[in-house]
Design an enzyme around this catalytic site. Structure first.
Site, PDB file in Angstrom:
ATOM      1  N   PRO A  30       2.035  -3.353   1.249  1.00 22.24           N
ATOM      2  CA  PRO A  30       2.498  -4.329   0.699  1.00 22.24           C
ATOM      3  C   PRO A  30       2.614  -4.440  -0.640  1.00 22.24           C
ATOM      4  O   PRO A  30       1.958  -3.729  -1.512  1.00 22.24           O
ATOM      5  CB  PRO A  30       1.324  -5.466   0.950  1.00 22.24           C
ATOM      6  CG  PRO A  30       0.579  -4.685   2.113  1.00 22.24           C
ATOM      7  CD  PRO A  30       0.677  -3.318   1.689  1.00 22.24           C
ATOM      8  N   LYS A  31       3.720  -5.211  -1.282  1.00 22.56           N
ATOM      9  CA  LYS A  31       3.891  -5.364  -2.803  1.00 22.56           C
ATOM     10  C   LYS A  31       2.951  -6.658  -3.307  1.00 22.56           C
ATOM     11  O   LYS A  31       3.380  -7.769  -2.789  1.00 22.56           O
ATOM     12  CB  LYS A  31       5.461  -5.364  -3.127  1.00 22.56           C
ATOM     13  CG  LYS A  31       5.621  -5.435  -4.783  1.00 22.56           C
ATOM     14  CD  LYS A  31       6.947  -5.685  -4.831  1.00 22.56           C
ATOM     15  CE  LYS A  31       7.297  -5.743  -6.408  1.00 22.56           C
ATOM     16  NZ  LYS A  31       6.494  -6.642  -7.305  1.00 22.56           N
ATOM     17  N   TRP A  32       2.256  -6.213  -4.052  1.00 24.96           N
ATOM     18  CA  TRP A  32       1.316  -7.682  -4.649  1.00 24.96           C
ATOM     19  C   TRP A  32       1.898  -8.507  -5.534  1.00 24.96           C
ATOM     20  O   TRP A  32       2.467  -7.532  -6.667  1.00 24.96           O
ATOM     21  CB  TRP A  32      -0.177  -7.147  -4.859  1.00 24.96           C
ATOM     22  CG  TRP A  32      -0.816  -6.569  -3.627  1.00 24.96           C
ATOM     23  CD1 TRP A  32      -0.768  -5.166  -3.122  1.00 24.96           C
ATOM     24  CD2 TRP A  32      -1.673  -7.152  -2.646  1.00 24.96           C
ATOM     25  NE1 TRP A  32      -1.470  -5.017  -1.865  1.00 24.96           N
ATOM     26  CE2 TRP A  32      -1.981  -6.131  -1.619  1.00 24.96           C
ATOM     27  CE3 TRP A  32      -2.210  -8.550  -2.695  1.00 24.96           C
ATOM     28  CZ2 TRP A  32      -2.873  -6.687  -0.681  1.00 24.96           C
ATOM     29  CZ3 TRP A  32      -3.027  -8.754  -1.793  1.00 24.96           C
ATOM     30  CH2 TRP A  32      -3.347  -7.949  -0.717  1.00 24.96           C
TER      31      TRP A  32
END
Length: 359
Positions: A30-32
């Site tokens: 995931p891209k935080w």
């Protein structure tokens, strides 16, 4: 053993792609949506470095202390500082932490504590791992993170393309920003855009209610257009800007928009901003600690023109990042540019993201 990787280290970066790459040899995460941070643990303490190589420790004392407790000496971990709430990640709360007053930082650390999400390992036990492949660094990071307790977390990771596609769809409801793809055989390339980021892109029709001059040509070149959407009460709210134009287009915009400047402030919905206090967070021309002294003065336009822009997601009631200009919409009346045209993201529990695992 002293760490062989010492600050400053430029973080490895990502370039944007329209779709998640498929095939053998890819890993996905995931891209935080937070503050990028590299944690250097050595001699019993931690140094937290920001993406632009500045120290972050004083702004996030609870994260610093957790990393001191949770990481061994000789360890360098790349990750993201985020603030998790019951409704997802809160980037506004994160920004509030960058404040010069220590008392305010301490209060906010108690009221809105931050977390650290680890996603890469640059060094362990003094061994420099930057030349090791992603697969090796991830395996060692997972072993290291086996003892993590909140507010330290390990980002989910998968080799399955279908899982990454699912994450892209579901995790946005928890406030995440998209998906990161990286090659399993790639080293840690400091400062290079060797990863791939895939973000949500949507379009919206917005009212153009003002603009800012470009620093290279005040009075001749338009720098950015100020965008607005009508809320349920019929009030035109400032939602963001669009600014990626060529110099030729900037000059043409100055000429094209000139007629709309005539009498623009007389009945302008943002007229009060012309005399509002500079601390107003809703005023397009206000300066703030985020603008670093930039000239944010603006020119009002009669709100009669509509443009279509691409955006990734909302942060509160504004676009999180600058929108991308797509085209003018002469067929669209300004009154039709409302918030209800925007896609509503289904909420998703952030706790389920922290515990998600791919194969």
């Amino acid at each position: 053993m002293p760490a062989q990787v010492t600050p400053p280290v430029e973080p490895m970066l990502a370039k944007v792609a329209a779709a998640i790459p498929d095939g053998d040899g890819w890993a996905y995460e995931p891209k935080w949506d937070g503050f990028r941070a590299i944690a250097f643990r050595d001699e019993g303490t931690v140094f937290l470095q920001s993406r632009d190589l500045k120290p972050l420790d004083r702004y996030f004392p609870e994260v610093h202390d957790a990393l001191v407790r949770g990481l061994p000496d000789g360890c360098v971990v790349d990750g993201e500082i985020v603030i998790a709430t019951p409704s997802g990640l809160d980037f506004d709360a994160l920004q509030m932490r960058l404040h010069p007053a220590a008392s305010r930082v301490e209060r906010l650390a108690r009221e809105t504590p931050a977390s650290f999400v680890a996603f890469d390992l640059l060094a362990e036990a003094g061994d420099d791992l930057r030349s090791a492949p992603t697969s090796t660094r991830r395996a060692r990071l997972e072993r290291l993170a086996a003892t993590f307790v909140p507010p330290l977390h390990l980002t989910p990771h998968t080799h399955e393309h279908a899982t990454a596609v699912d994450w892209l769809a579901r995790f946005e409801g928890a406030g995440l920003d998209g998906v990161i793809a990286r090659r399993l055989d790639a080293p840690y390339s400091a400062g290079a855009r060797t990863m791939i980021k895939i973000k949500h892109v949507r379009t919206a029709d917005c009212v153009v209610a003002g603009f800012r001059w470009h620093k290279a040509g005040p009075g001749e070149l338009v720098g950015s257009l100020l965008l607005g959407l009508f809320d349920e009460a019929g009030t035109l709210q400032h939602v963001g800007v669009t600014s990626a134009f060529t110099m030729a287009v900037r000059r043409q915009l100055a000429a094209d928009l000139a007629p709309l400047r005539v009498g623009a402030l007389d009945d302008h919905p943002w007229r009060h901003w012309a005399t509002a206090a500079s601390g107003s967070s809703r005023m397009p021309g206000a300066s703030s600690r985020w603008s670093a002294g930039k000239d944010l003065s603006w020119e009002p336009l009669r709100p009669e023109r509509v443009c279509e822009v691409a955006y990734d997601h909302l942060q509160g009631d504004r676009f999180r990042h600058a929108a991308t200009f797509r085209r003018w919409r002469p067929d669209k009346p300004p009154a039709a540019c409302r918030y209800d045209q925007l896609e509503v993201t289904t909420p998703y529990e952030l706790a389920r993201v922290f515990t998600a695992r791919g194969r």
